[in-house]
Design a protein around this motif. Structure first.
Motif, PDB file in Angstrom:
ATOM      1  N   ILE A 296      18.838 -11.230 -14.206  1.00  0.00           N
ATOM      2  CA  ILE A 296      17.927 -10.957 -15.284  1.00  0.00           C
ATOM      3  C   ILE A 296      17.062 -10.056 -14.384  1.00  0.00           C
ATOM      4  CG2 ILE A 296      15.316 -11.333 -16.537  1.00  0.00           C
ATOM      5  CD1 ILE A 296      16.840 -14.268 -17.054  1.00  0.00           C
ATOM      6  N   PHE A 297      17.048 -10.037 -12.582  1.00  0.00           N
ATOM      7  CA  PHE A 297      16.295  -8.738 -12.164  1.00  0.00           C
ATOM      8  C   PHE A 297      17.167  -7.523 -12.235  1.00  0.00           C
ATOM      9  CE2 PHE A 297      15.364  -7.094  -7.713  1.00  0.00           C
ATOM     10  CZ  PHE A 297      14.190  -7.068  -8.016  1.00  0.00           C
ATOM     11  N   PHE A 298      17.850  -7.493 -12.417  1.00  0.00           N
ATOM     12  CA  PHE A 298      19.284  -6.396 -12.044  1.00  0.00           C
ATOM     13  C   PHE A 298      18.898  -5.408 -14.012  1.00  0.00           C
ATOM     14  CE2 PHE A 298      23.107  -3.891 -13.540  1.00  0.00           C
ATOM     15  CZ  PHE A 298      23.156  -3.564 -13.037  1.00  0.00           C
ATOM     16  N   VAL A 299      18.250  -6.525 -14.763  1.00  0.00           N
ATOM     17  CA  VAL A 299      18.529  -6.035 -15.750  1.00  0.00           C
ATOM     18  C   VAL A 299      17.055  -5.130 -15.747  1.00  0.00           C
ATOM     19  CG1 VAL A 299      17.745  -6.724 -18.406  1.00  0.00           C
ATOM     20  CG2 VAL A 299      19.676  -7.515 -17.531  1.00  0.00           C
ATOM     21  N   ALA A 300      15.953  -5.849 -15.512  1.00  0.00           N
ATOM     22  CA  ALA A 300      14.640  -4.899 -14.881  1.00  0.00           C
ATOM     23  C   ALA A 300      15.160  -3.635 -14.331  1.00  0.00           C
ATOM     24  CB  ALA A 300      13.654  -5.964 -13.996  1.00  0.00           C
ATOM     25  N   LEU A 301      15.828  -3.884 -12.865  1.00  0.00           N
ATOM     26  CA  LEU A 301      16.008  -2.484 -12.115  1.00  0.00           C
ATOM     27  C   LEU A 301      16.408  -1.603 -13.227  1.00  0.00           C
ATOM     28  CD1 LEU A 301      17.259  -3.965  -8.677  1.00  0.00           C
ATOM     29  CD2 LEU A 301      14.838  -2.925  -9.155  1.00  0.00           C
ATOM     30  N   ILE A 302      18.133  -2.058 -13.970  1.00  0.00           N
ATOM     31  CA  ILE A 302      18.032  -0.526 -14.942  1.00  0.00           C
ATOM     32  C   ILE A 302      17.169  -0.004 -16.008  1.00  0.00           C
ATOM     33  CG2 ILE A 302      20.007  -0.273 -16.386  1.00  0.00           C
ATOM     34  CD1 ILE A 302      21.361  -0.901 -13.145  1.00  0.00           C
ATOM     35  N   SER A 303      16.828  -0.870 -16.529  1.00  0.00           N
ATOM     36  CA  SER A 303      15.723  -0.932 -17.191  1.00  0.00           C
ATOM     37  C   SER A 303      14.752   0.468 -16.168  1.00  0.00           C
ATOM     38  CB  SER A 303      14.954  -1.958 -18.349  1.00  0.00           C
ATOM     39  OG  SER A 303      13.496  -1.319 -18.989  1.00  0.00           O
ATOM     40  N   ILE A 304      13.425   0.012 -15.448  1.00  0.00           N
ATOM     41  CA  ILE A 304      12.949   1.188 -15.125  1.00  0.00           C
ATOM     42  C   ILE A 304      13.617   2.124 -14.588  1.00  0.00           C
ATOM     43  CG2 ILE A 304      11.788   0.786 -12.627  1.00  0.00           C
ATOM     44  CD1 ILE A 304      11.789  -1.351 -12.400  1.00  0.00           C
ATOM     45  N   ASN A 305      15.309   2.902 -14.588  1.00  0.00           N
ATOM     46  CA  ASN A 305      16.204   3.348 -13.499  1.00  0.00           C
ATOM     47  C   ASN A 305      16.331   4.499 -15.362  1.00  0.00           C
ATOM     48  OD1 ASN A 305      19.040   4.530 -13.817  1.00  0.00           O
ATOM     49  ND2 ASN A 305      17.613   4.524 -11.832  1.00  0.00           N
ATOM     50  N   LEU A 306      16.455   3.892 -16.749  1.00  0.00           N
ATOM     51  CA  LEU A 306      16.601   4.041 -17.303  1.00  0.00           C
ATOM     52  C   LEU A 306      15.314   4.895 -17.846  1.00  0.00           C
ATOM     53  CD1 LEU A 306      18.538   4.831 -19.998  1.00  0.00           C
ATOM     54  CD2 LEU A 306      17.835   2.423 -21.411  1.00  0.00           C
ATOM     55  N   GLY A 307      14.354   4.386 -17.725  1.00  0.00           N
ATOM     56  CA  GLY A 307      12.926   4.483 -18.218  1.00  0.00           C
ATOM     57  C   GLY A 307      12.733   6.129 -17.200  1.00  0.00           C
ATOM     58  N   PHE A 308      12.812   6.045 -16.097  1.00  0.00           N
ATOM     59  CA  PHE A 308      12.684   7.115 -14.692  1.00  0.00           C
ATOM     60  C   PHE A 308      13.806   8.439 -16.144  1.00  0.00           C
ATOM     61  CE2 PHE A 308      13.969   9.273 -10.849  1.00  0.00           C
ATOM     62  CZ  PHE A 308      12.622   9.562 -10.780  1.00  0.00           C
ATOM     63  N   ILE A 309      14.882   7.932 -15.254  1.00  0.00           N
ATOM     64  CA  ILE A 309      16.223   9.001 -15.224  1.00  0.00           C
ATOM     65  C   ILE A 309      15.270   9.507 -16.865  1.00  0.00           C
ATOM     66  CG2 ILE A 309      18.711   9.509 -16.452  1.00  0.00           C
ATOM     67  CD1 ILE A 309      17.433   8.846 -13.320  1.00  0.00           C
ATOM     68  N   ASN A 310      15.250   9.143 -18.220  1.00  0.00           N
ATOM     69  CA  ASN A 310      14.775   9.537 -19.578  1.00  0.00           C
ATOM     70  C   ASN A 310      13.649  10.102 -19.626  1.00  0.00           C
ATOM     71  OD1 ASN A 310      16.448   9.552 -21.943  1.00  0.00           O
ATOM     72  ND2 ASN A 310      17.298   7.286 -20.929  1.00  0.00           N
ATOM     73  N   LEU A 311      12.928  10.531 -17.974  1.00  0.00           N
ATOM     74  CA  LEU A 311      11.645  11.104 -18.344  1.00  0.00           C
ATOM     75  C   LEU A 311      11.722  12.835 -16.826  1.00  0.00           C
ATOM     76  CD1 LEU A 311       8.697   8.687 -17.561  1.00  0.00           C
ATOM     77  CD2 LEU A 311       9.367  10.008 -19.416  1.00  0.00           C
ATOM     78  N   LEU A 312      12.821  13.103 -16.627  1.00  0.00           N
ATOM     79  CA  LEU A 312      13.393  14.189 -15.920  1.00  0.00           C
ATOM     80  C   LEU A 312      13.486  15.743 -17.079  1.00  0.00           C
ATOM     81  CD1 LEU A 312      16.967  12.839 -13.425  1.00  0.00           C
ATOM     82  CD2 LEU A 312      14.131  13.264 -13.135  1.00  0.00           C
ATOM     83  N   PRO A 313      12.818  16.837 -16.800  1.00  0.00           N
ATOM     84  CA  PRO A 313      11.999  16.998 -16.962  1.00  0.00           C
ATOM     85  C   PRO A 313      13.853  18.538 -17.887  1.00  0.00           C
ATOM     86  CG  PRO A 313      11.768  17.466 -15.403  1.00  0.00           C
ATOM     87  CD  PRO A 313      12.440  16.486 -15.053  1.00  0.00           C
TER      88      PRO A 313
END
Length: 377
Positions: A296-313
């Motif tokens: 579950i902690f890994f899921v949280a890390l990937i969720s943050i990663n997904l949100g961050f990557i998608n905000l790249l311009p």
């Protein structure tokens, strides 16, 4: 001895990570779109051939596709899954135009696009807040309980009982701050501010570099000062404070992502450290073998990663759309269709190049190229 997961567990774990996170991300777009009165024509989890689908009473086609590497919501007025505006939207009837994405005010379009990454961060914050409430918050002071002989800390003259005030100009409030700062900077020079017996002084040092094995056969370099804390301090976290702790941890994770990306672009780290879907699949399976909390902690890390990557311009990503909206807000007119098409083509080329690079890295980490060279030789 930790054993590598089999193919079936790896595949199931990967789908269990990516599927819900893609759904959550696209659900953010969908819900805010509905709130703004935009009709969603399709909601897809995955790309490629359709496995199954249904159409709801609002006319949205909900589909699950064969390749669980992403997803999309196609709103009325979108030309494709990348949300490029269909020029034909101007030819729609007044009623259809009213519920199309391009017809909405700038702030609504920006809110719909930003909702995907935002809900990924919120999803991770919910998980981390639950962990904080259940397990408490580590508040071990940034004080050296033990200085390992021959370590980087010993070479800098640190002694047991010293409080590390700052590293590289960054304040160290807890021992976790020291660990997080050092671990991504193996071999780097660092300016230290130390407090000893009530007196503060500065020291120049160098963070040590050690090779570690994650237990699954993967080795990597990690920074170490050679300090051990004193008695650990774990404070209980109330239900009201848990979200605050989770937001702080999310901020630390994002800052680490930004810093490591900066190291890659500056040459401080190898591009070989970039991983892609295959690596995520491998680590998903590994996390699953360590228990439900680790997974579950890994899921949280990937969720943050997904949100961050998608905000790249980068055009094609949510951040690219938000960049266009920012330009539109400044010049008070949309970016021209020709410029957008050029940008989307360039963005697609960048994403494809990145995908090829991370896939190459993934296969290299699995030893494929070494195996092939052995067969050829």
């Amino acid at each position: 001895m930790i054993h590598n997961p089999g193919f079936l567990l790896t595949a199931l774990a990967f789908v269990a990570v990516i599927g819900p996170l893609v759904f959550v991300h696209e659900l953010g777009h969908y819900l805010v779109g509905r709130w703004c009165g935009v009709k969603a024509e399709a909601f897809s989890i995955g790309f490629g051939p359709e496995i199954f689908a249904w159409v709801d009473r609002r006319g949205t086609r909900w589909r699950v596709a064969a390749l669980p590497l992403g997803g999309y919501v196609r709103f009325k007025g979108d030309m494709n899954a990348a949300s490029m505006t269909d020029p034909a939207w101007l030819e729609m009837s007044a009623q259809d135009r009213a519920e199309s994405f391009p017809a909405k005010p700038l702030w609504q379009r920006a809110a719909i696009v930003a909702a995907g990454p935002a809900i990924n961060f919120l999803f991770a914050i919910l998980i981390l807040a639950t962990f904080a409430f259940v397990h408490g918050e580590s508040r071990t002071p940034a004080v050296a309980g033990v200085v390992q002989p021959g370590s980087a800390a010993a070479a800098a003259g640190l002694k047991a009982g010293d409080r590390i005030v700052s590293l590289g100009g960054r304040d160290m409030a807890t021992f976790d701050d020291i660990r997080l700062y050092a671990q991504i900077r193996p071999g780097e020079a660092v300016a230290m501010v130390i407090e000893r017996d009530g007196k503060t002084f500065a020291r120049d040092g160098k963070i040590g570099s050690v090779t570690e094995d994650d237990g699954f056969g993967n080795t990597f370099q990690i920074g170490r000062l050679g300090l051990a804390p004193g008695d650990p301090v774990v404070e209980p976290v109330s239900l009201l404070r848990a979200p605050v702790v989770a937001i702080e941890r999310t901020g630390q994770i994002v800052r680490t992502m930004i810093e490591t990306m900066g190291q890659i672009f500056s040459g401080g780290r190898s591009v070989k450290e970039l991983g892609g879907p295959l690596k995520i699949a491998q680590v998903s399976g590994q996390a699953a073998t360590l228990g439900i909390e680790s997974f579950i902690f890994f899921v949280a890390l990937i969720s943050i990663n997904l949100g961050f990557i998608n905000l790249l311009p980068i055009p094609m990503l949510d951040g690219g759309h938000l960049l266009f909206y920012g330009i539109e807000a400044v010049q008070r007119r949309p970016v021209s269709a020709q410029a957008q098409e050029w940008a989307y083509r360039s963005g697609l080329a960048v994403l494809m190049a990145m995908m090829l690079l991370v896939t190459f890295n993934d296969l290299s980490s699995f030893g494929l190229w070494k195996s092939l060279s052995g067969l050829i030789g």
